[in-house]
Design a protein around this motif. Structure first.
Motif, PDB file in Angstrom:
ATOM      1  N   ASP A 186       1.165 -10.065   1.423  1.00  0.00           N
ATOM      2  CA  ASP A 186       0.706  -9.676   0.089  1.00  0.00           C
ATOM      3  C   ASP A 186       0.797  -8.174  -0.126  1.00  0.00           C
ATOM      4  O   ASP A 186       0.944  -7.707  -1.259  1.00  0.00           O
ATOM      5  N   PHE A 187       0.690  -7.427   0.976  1.00  0.00           N
ATOM      6  CA  PHE A 187       0.493  -5.985   0.872  1.00  0.00           C
ATOM      7  C   PHE A 187       1.093  -5.316   2.104  1.00  0.00           C
ATOM      8  O   PHE A 187       1.000  -5.841   3.213  1.00  0.00           O
ATOM      9  N   TYR A 188       1.699  -4.135   1.886  1.00  0.00           N
ATOM     10  CA  TYR A 188       2.307  -3.390   2.993  1.00  0.00           C
ATOM     11  C   TYR A 188       1.589  -2.052   3.166  1.00  0.00           C
ATOM     12  O   TYR A 188       1.301  -1.359   2.186  1.00  0.00           O
ATOM     13  N   LEU A 189       1.316  -1.728   4.417  1.00  0.00           N
ATOM     14  CA  LEU A 189       0.658  -0.474   4.746  1.00  0.00           C
ATOM     15  C   LEU A 189       1.571   0.322   5.677  1.00  0.00           C
ATOM     16  O   LEU A 189       1.898  -0.132   6.775  1.00  0.00           O
ATOM     17  N   PHE A 190       1.976   1.514   5.220  1.00  0.00           N
ATOM     18  CA  PHE A 190       2.971   2.297   5.938  1.00  0.00           C
ATOM     19  C   PHE A 190       2.359   3.501   6.646  1.00  0.00           C
ATOM     20  O   PHE A 190       1.485   4.184   6.101  1.00  0.00           O
ATOM     21  N   HIS A 191       2.851   3.751   7.838  1.00  0.00           N
ATOM     22  CA  HIS A 191       2.746   5.067   8.447  1.00  0.00           C
ATOM     23  C   HIS A 191       4.052   5.772   8.108  1.00  0.00           C
ATOM     24  O   HIS A 191       5.131   5.280   8.425  1.00  0.00           O
ATOM     25  N   SER A 192       3.943   6.932   7.474  1.00  0.00           N
ATOM     26  CA  SER A 192       5.146   7.648   7.072  1.00  0.00           C
ATOM     27  C   SER A 192       4.935   9.134   7.327  1.00  0.00           C
ATOM     28  O   SER A 192       3.885   9.567   7.808  1.00  0.00           O
ATOM     29  N   PHE A 193       5.946   9.910   7.014  1.00  0.00           N
ATOM     30  CA  PHE A 193       5.882  11.359   7.145  1.00  0.00           C
ATOM     31  C   PHE A 193       6.996  11.932   6.288  1.00  0.00           C
ATOM     32  O   PHE A 193       7.804  11.190   5.715  1.00  0.00           O
ATOM     33  N   ILE A 194       7.064  13.238   6.202  1.00  0.00           N
ATOM     34  CA  ILE A 194       8.016  13.888   5.307  1.00  0.00           C
ATOM     35  C   ILE A 194       9.447  13.394   5.517  1.00  0.00           C
ATOM     36  O   ILE A 194      10.224  13.267   4.572  1.00  0.00           O
ATOM     37  N   THR A 195       9.804  13.083   6.758  1.00  0.00           N
ATOM     38  CA  THR A 195      11.178  12.672   7.056  1.00  0.00           C
ATOM     39  C   THR A 195      11.442  11.199   6.752  1.00  0.00           C
ATOM     40  O   THR A 195      12.594  10.766   6.777  1.00  0.00           O
ATOM     41  N   CYS A 196      10.377  10.440   6.479  1.00  0.00           N
ATOM     42  CA  CYS A 196      10.534   8.993   6.306  1.00  0.00           C
ATOM     43  C   CYS A 196      10.016   8.478   4.970  1.00  0.00           C
ATOM     44  O   CYS A 196      10.090   7.272   4.705  1.00  0.00           O
ATOM     45  N   ASP A 197       9.487   9.367   4.136  1.00  0.00           N
ATOM     46  CA  ASP A 197       8.917   8.917   2.859  1.00  0.00           C
ATOM     47  C   ASP A 197       9.944   8.197   1.989  1.00  0.00           C
ATOM     48  O   ASP A 197       9.596   7.310   1.203  1.00  0.00           O
ATOM     49  N   GLY A 198      11.209   8.575   2.137  1.00  0.00           N
ATOM     50  CA  GLY A 198      12.255   7.896   1.367  1.00  0.00           C
ATOM     51  C   GLY A 198      12.368   6.425   1.705  1.00  0.00           C
ATOM     52  O   GLY A 198      12.784   5.619   0.860  1.00  0.00           O
ATOM     53  N   PHE A 199      11.992   6.055   2.932  1.00  0.00           N
ATOM     54  CA  PHE A 199      12.000   4.641   3.307  1.00  0.00           C
ATOM     55  C   PHE A 199      11.000   3.849   2.469  1.00  0.00           C
ATOM     56  O   PHE A 199      11.252   2.696   2.109  1.00  0.00           O
ATOM     57  N   VAL A 200       9.837   4.454   2.187  1.00  0.00           N
ATOM     58  CA  VAL A 200       8.819   3.756   1.393  1.00  0.00           C
ATOM     59  C   VAL A 200       9.333   3.525  -0.030  1.00  0.00           C
ATOM     60  O   VAL A 200       9.151   2.446  -0.606  1.00  0.00           O
ATOM     61  N   LEU A 201       9.994   4.523  -0.594  1.00  0.00           N
ATOM     62  CA  LEU A 201      10.591   4.342  -1.918  1.00  0.00           C
ATOM     63  C   LEU A 201      11.654   3.251  -1.898  1.00  0.00           C
ATOM     64  O   LEU A 201      11.729   2.416  -2.809  1.00  0.00           O
ATOM     65  N   GLU A 202      12.487   3.270  -0.873  1.00  0.00           N
ATOM     66  CA  GLU A 202      13.542   2.256  -0.768  1.00  0.00           C
ATOM     67  C   GLU A 202      12.936   0.864  -0.638  1.00  0.00           C
ATOM     68  O   GLU A 202      13.448  -0.105  -1.216  1.00  0.00           O
ATOM     69  N   PHE A 203      11.837   0.762   0.101  1.00  0.00           N
ATOM     70  CA  PHE A 203      11.144  -0.526   0.229  1.00  0.00           C
ATOM     71  C   PHE A 203      10.709  -1.037  -1.139  1.00  0.00           C
ATOM     72  O   PHE A 203      10.913  -2.205  -1.477  1.00  0.00           O
ATOM     73  N   MET A 204      10.094  -0.168  -1.936  1.00  0.00           N
ATOM     74  CA  MET A 204       9.617  -0.598  -3.251  1.00  0.00           C
ATOM     75  C   MET A 204      10.772  -1.034  -4.144  1.00  0.00           C
ATOM     76  O   MET A 204      10.671  -2.032  -4.875  1.00  0.00           O
ATOM     77  N   LYS A 205      11.874  -0.311  -4.097  1.00  0.00           N
ATOM     78  CA  LYS A 205      13.019  -0.669  -4.940  1.00  0.00           C
ATOM     79  C   LYS A 205      13.658  -1.978  -4.497  1.00  0.00           C
ATOM     80  O   LYS A 205      14.145  -2.747  -5.323  1.00  0.00           O
ATOM     81  N   ARG A 206      13.630  -2.232  -3.200  1.00  0.00           N
ATOM     82  CA  ARG A 206      14.251  -3.466  -2.693  1.00  0.00           C
ATOM     83  C   ARG A 206      13.361  -4.691  -2.861  1.00  0.00           C
ATOM     84  O   ARG A 206      13.853  -5.778  -3.196  1.00  0.00           O
ATOM     85  N   PHE A 207      12.063  -4.528  -2.629  1.00  0.00           N
ATOM     86  CA  PHE A 207      11.197  -5.704  -2.514  1.00  0.00           C
ATOM     87  C   PHE A 207      10.063  -5.747  -3.537  1.00  0.00           C
ATOM     88  O   PHE A 207       9.527  -6.821  -3.804  1.00  0.00           O
ATOM     89  N   GLY A 208       9.676  -4.613  -4.101  1.00  0.00           N
ATOM     90  CA  GLY A 208       8.685  -4.605  -5.169  1.00  0.00           C
ATOM     91  C   GLY A 208       7.303  -5.089  -4.800  1.00  0.00           C
ATOM     92  O   GLY A 208       6.542  -5.510  -5.673  1.00  0.00           O
ATOM     93  N   LYS A 209       6.940  -5.022  -3.530  1.00  0.00           N
ATOM     94  CA  LYS A 209       5.620  -5.492  -3.103  1.00  0.00           C
ATOM     95  C   LYS A 209       4.591  -4.357  -3.190  1.00  0.00           C
ATOM     96  O   LYS A 209       4.918  -3.193  -3.006  1.00  0.00           O
ATOM     97  N   PRO A 210       3.330  -4.686  -3.452  1.00  0.00           N
ATOM     98  CA  PRO A 210       2.286  -3.656  -3.450  1.00  0.00           C
ATOM     99  C   PRO A 210       2.192  -2.994  -2.074  1.00  0.00           C
ATOM    100  O   PRO A 210       2.303  -3.668  -1.044  1.00  0.00           O
ATOM    101  N   CYS A 211       1.970  -1.688  -2.053  1.00  0.00           N
ATOM    102  CA  CYS A 211       1.950  -0.998  -0.764  1.00  0.00           C
ATOM    103  C   CYS A 211       1.158   0.293  -0.855  1.00  0.00           C
ATOM    104  O   CYS A 211       0.793   0.761  -1.934  1.00  0.00           O
ATOM    105  N   ALA A 212       0.897   0.863   0.319  1.00  0.00           N
ATOM    106  CA  ALA A 212       0.180   2.127   0.425  1.00  0.00           C
ATOM    107  C   ALA A 212       0.608   2.810   1.710  1.00  0.00           C
ATOM    108  O   ALA A 212       1.184   2.189   2.604  1.00  0.00           O
ATOM    109  N   THR A 213       0.306   4.092   1.806  1.00  0.00           N
ATOM    110  CA  THR A 213       0.455   4.813   3.058  1.00  0.00           C
ATOM    111  C   THR A 213      -0.925   5.028   3.670  1.00  0.00           C
ATOM    112  O   THR A 213      -1.950   4.839   3.007  1.00  0.00           O
TER     113      THR A 213
END
Length: 220
Positions: free
Chosen positions: A98-125
């Motif tokens: 139902d929900f995705y929780l990410f550990h991210s950082f400056i070098t990986c934040d683009g992955f979180v954006l790509e995730f939202m564009k690909r899958f559209g699931k609710p998420c947070a860091t």
């Protein structure tokens, strides 16, 4: 099968995005002296961060409200590689999360954006005090995308857990099924004014499904 709303647990898929530098240099995402700039030190730092991420999940997400899936881990390098198989693995989890929780950082934040564009699931860091700036940066980037994306950035774990409970409550409402015992031909109560006058609108807005049955048939 009828399930009770109070028993519903939000299905949370944690995903860890990390960074391992292959080359010795001081840059915007790391600093230090001597061995602190070596790939071996990076590997040790990433391993510690990964373990802390898992401990935080256990400490802060109560089992009574959340079903936390096995965390996924992906570590990129400063070759800026992108393995498509990573997205295949993440995509395979979307049917049961139902929900995705990410550990991210400056070098990986683009992955979180790509995730939202690909899958559209609710998420947070993770909260900002764990990884400063990622939540703010991603929030700004999401607004610039001008799409219907659902992303949350919170300062502390209590704030994040509270927001995730709100998402849980919404999922409960979306899964609600109402059996209406109507007298004659009406969806509006004869004794009260709190009826849903437009059930189609409620279904579109909240996801609630309605099914009507004649009161006399139910009694018979």
């Amino acid at each position: 099968m009828i399930s009770r709303a109070i028993d519903y647990r939000l299905k949370v898929q944690p995903v860890y995005f990390g960074m391992k530098h292959r080359y010795v240099y001081e840059g915007p995402c790391r600093n230090g002296v001597g061995d602190e700039l070596t790939p071996d030190f990076d590997e040790m730092r990433e391993a510690n961060s990964w373990e802390e991420f898992k401990r935080d999940l256990e400490r802060h997400l109560p089992e009574e409200h959340f079903e936390v899936k096995e965390p996924l881990r992906y570590v990129r390098t400063d070759d800026w590689d992108l393995d498509e198989s990573m997205w295949d693995e993440i995509g395979a989890t979307t049917a049961d999360a139902d929900f995705y929780l990410f550990h991210s950082f400056i070098t990986c934040d683009g992955f979180v954006l790509e995730f939202m564009k690909r899958f559209g699931k609710p998420c947070a860091t993770e909260p900002e005090w764990v990884n400063p700036c990622s939540g703010q940066s991603i929030s700004a980037a999401v607004r610039a995308l001008n799409g219907n994306y659902e992303f949350y950035a919170c300062m502390t774990w209590p704030e994040l857990v509270r927001q995730m409970k709100v998402v849980r409550a919404r999922r409960i409402i979306e899964n609600t099924r109402l059996l209406l015992c109507a007298r004659f031909d009406t969806n509006v109560s004869l004794s009260s004014v709190d009826s849903f006058r437009d059930q189609n609108y409620i279904t579109e807005k909240l996801g609630v499904q309605f099914r009507s049955a004649n009161f006399h048939e139910m009694v018979d």
